[in-house]
Design a protein around this motif. Structure first.
Motif, PDB file in Angstrom:
ATOM      1  N   PHE A  17      10.949  23.520  37.341  1.00 31.60           N
ATOM      2  CA  PHE A  17       9.805  24.203  36.724  1.00 31.60           C
ATOM      3  C   PHE A  17       9.115  25.194  37.673  1.00 31.60           C
ATOM      4  O   PHE A  17       8.780  26.300  37.246  1.00 31.60           O
ATOM      5  N   PRO A  18       8.902  24.856  38.960  1.00 32.06           N
ATOM      6  CA  PRO A  18       8.235  25.837  39.846  1.00 32.06           C
ATOM      7  C   PRO A  18       8.982  27.167  39.908  1.00 32.06           C
ATOM      8  O   PRO A  18       8.371  28.231  39.883  1.00 32.06           O
ATOM      9  N   TYR A  21       8.556  29.012  36.624  1.00 32.21           N
ATOM     10  CA  TYR A  21       7.187  29.543  36.585  1.00 32.21           C
ATOM     11  C   TYR A  21       7.106  30.855  37.374  1.00 32.21           C
ATOM     12  O   TYR A  21       6.574  31.856  36.893  1.00 32.21           O
ATOM     13  N   GLN A  22       7.680  30.863  38.561  1.00 31.87           N
ATOM     14  CA  GLN A  22       7.683  32.070  39.401  1.00 31.87           C
ATOM     15  C   GLN A  22       8.430  33.203  38.697  1.00 31.87           C
ATOM     16  O   GLN A  22       7.971  34.339  38.674  1.00 31.87           O
ATOM     17  N   TYR A  25       6.672  34.338  35.121  1.00 28.46           N
ATOM     18  CA  TYR A  25       5.220  34.542  35.050  1.00 28.46           C
ATOM     19  C   TYR A  25       4.856  35.944  34.552  1.00 28.46           C
ATOM     20  O   TYR A  25       4.061  36.106  33.624  1.00 28.46           O
ATOM     21  N   TYR A  29       3.101  36.994  31.091  1.00 22.10           N
ATOM     22  CA  TYR A  29       1.800  37.676  31.199  1.00 22.10           C
ATOM     23  C   TYR A  29       1.788  38.939  30.331  1.00 22.10           C
ATOM     24  O   TYR A  29       0.821  39.213  29.619  1.00 22.10           O
ATOM     25  N   GLU A  43      -4.517  36.637  31.909  1.00 18.64           N
ATOM     26  CA  GLU A  43      -4.133  35.778  33.044  1.00 18.64           C
ATOM     27  C   GLU A  43      -4.468  34.317  32.747  1.00 18.64           C
ATOM     28  O   GLU A  43      -3.687  33.410  33.025  1.00 18.64           O
ATOM     29  N   ASP A  44      -5.656  34.114  32.152  1.00 15.94           N
ATOM     30  CA  ASP A  44      -6.092  32.755  31.844  1.00 15.94           C
ATOM     31  C   ASP A  44      -5.186  32.139  30.771  1.00 15.94           C
ATOM     32  O   ASP A  44      -4.764  30.985  30.893  1.00 15.94           O
ATOM     33  N   GLN A  47      -1.767  31.260  32.217  1.00 16.76           N
ATOM     34  CA  GLN A  47      -1.803  30.011  32.988  1.00 16.76           C
ATOM     35  C   GLN A  47      -1.878  28.813  32.029  1.00 16.76           C
ATOM     36  O   GLN A  47      -1.216  27.805  32.247  1.00 16.76           O
ATOM     37  N   ASP A  48      -2.651  28.964  30.966  1.00 18.76           N
ATOM     38  CA  ASP A  48      -2.769  27.898  29.976  1.00 18.76           C
ATOM     39  C   ASP A  48      -1.422  27.639  29.290  1.00 18.76           C
ATOM     40  O   ASP A  48      -1.044  26.487  29.062  1.00 18.76           O
ATOM     41  N   PHE A  50       1.571  28.179  30.559  1.00 17.82           N
ATOM     42  CA  PHE A  50       2.465  27.474  31.491  1.00 17.82           C
ATOM     43  C   PHE A  50       2.036  26.016  31.663  1.00 17.82           C
ATOM     44  O   PHE A  50       2.887  25.140  31.832  1.00 17.82           O
ATOM     45  N   ALA A  51       0.729  25.765  31.600  1.00 15.95           N
ATOM     46  CA  ALA A  51       0.263  24.368  31.704  1.00 15.95           C
ATOM     47  C   ALA A  51       0.784  23.569  30.507  1.00 15.95           C
ATOM     48  O   ALA A  51       1.227  22.429  30.652  1.00 15.95           O
ATOM     49  N   TYR A  54       4.428  23.013  31.012  1.00 14.01           N
ATOM     50  CA  TYR A  54       4.650  22.000  32.056  1.00 14.01           C
ATOM     51  C   TYR A  54       4.501  20.591  31.464  1.00 14.01           C
ATOM     52  O   TYR A  54       5.309  19.710  31.745  1.00 14.01           O
ATOM     53  N   ARG A  55       3.463  20.431  30.611  1.00 13.34           N
ATOM     54  CA  ARG A  55       3.252  19.117  29.992  1.00 13.34           C
ATOM     55  C   ARG A  55       4.385  18.787  29.010  1.00 13.34           C
ATOM     56  O   ARG A  55       4.726  17.637  28.827  1.00 13.34           O
TER      57      ARG A  55
END
Lengths: 184, 84
Positions: A17-18, A21-22, A25, A29, A43-44, A47-48, A50-51, A54-55
């Motif tokens: 995942f990291p 994400y990189q 991103y 965006y 941006e917010d 990030q949301d 990706f969160a 991730y979950r």
């Protein structure tokens, strides 16, 4: 509808995942920004998104490319964000805030494309950015947006017609010229 | 028409491609955000209160619709209707 599957070279959302994400991103965006039309909110929301991904990473099934899976989450998050923003503006305490996207147009001289994008509904913007910027096929776009591919075709045709009218309107010509000189 | 379409597409790609996030990806912040411990109880409380409000609204609608059929229903109905 053709079934597209993840290629064997794709990153695994559970173990990588990291890296994913990189790598994704900026692409996510740009999709989000084309929908919400605001750089800092984008941006917010990115990030949301990706969160959320991730979950949900353990629930990912490689029936579609991982990028399409991420874009599906991002589009849904961006559209929910816009719905919440619209609702928030109905509250009396928030009446001082701008009423709609027209303030976006007035705020500063925008690129002709951005101004034309702002003329479209969020759903049309999502279809346009996925198909014409990320080069997803109509079927992939349909899967990401959760709509039939015929609807994608009609949405993108409508969006392009609206954008063409907007970009050739007399008040847009100086912006088009500056946009073309900036982007070659 | 096709040329116009290609030009528009090219301009769109140029404009969107020029967008860059002000901050790069921050994985530590992402993990913290994904595991936000306050999220679950708030979501649960929000869901419960929404369900209670929906139930109250449904009950009020039933009283308004079938007011005369329940004891003291007519009085309650007129109270609810005057409040609308």
């Amino acid at each position: 509808m053709a079934e597209s599957t993840a290629s064997p070279n794709e990153l695994d959302p559970v173990s990588q995942f990291p890296l994913l994400y990189q790598r994704e991103y900026s692409a996510v965006y740009r999709t989000v920004r084309a929908i919400v039309l605001d750089a800092s909110e984008a941006e917010d929301v990115t990030q949301d998104s990706f969160a959320k991904a991730y979950r949900a990473r353990a629930r990912y099934r490689p029936t579609a490319p991982v990028g399409a899976w991420l874009h599906r989450i991002a589009v849904n998050t961006a559209l929910s964000h816009l719905r919440r923003r619209r609702l928030a503006r109905l509250l009396p305490a928030r009446l001082f805030q701008p009423a709609d996207d027209r303030d976006y147009l007035r705020s500063e001289a925008r690129d002709a494309c951005e101004v034309a994008l702002a003329e479209l509904s969020p759903q049309l913007r999502a279809a346009v950015v996925l198909q014409y910027f990320h080069d997803y096929s109509r079927e992939e776009t349909a899967r990401i947006l959760g709509i039939p591919s015929g609807t994608v075709a009609s949405r993108t045709a409508k969006a392009m017609a609206l954008m063409r009218v907007k970009m050739t309107s007399p008040e847009q010509i100086p912006l088009v010229v500056s946009s073309l000189s900036r982007h070659g | 028409m096709a040329d116009e379409h290609d030009e528009l597409r090219q301009a769109l790609s140029g404009a969107i491609g020029a967008w860059h996030p002000a901050h790069g990806p921050d994985f530590r912040h992402l993990v913290h955000r994904a595991h936000a411990p306050w999220r679950q109880p708030i979501a649960k409380a929000s869901g419960v209160s929404t369900a209670i409000l929906a139930l109250l609204f449904a009950l009020a609608m039933l009283v308004v619709m079938f007011g005369p059929a329940v004891p003291d229903g007519a009085e309650l109905r007129s109270h609810l209707v005057s409040g609308l």
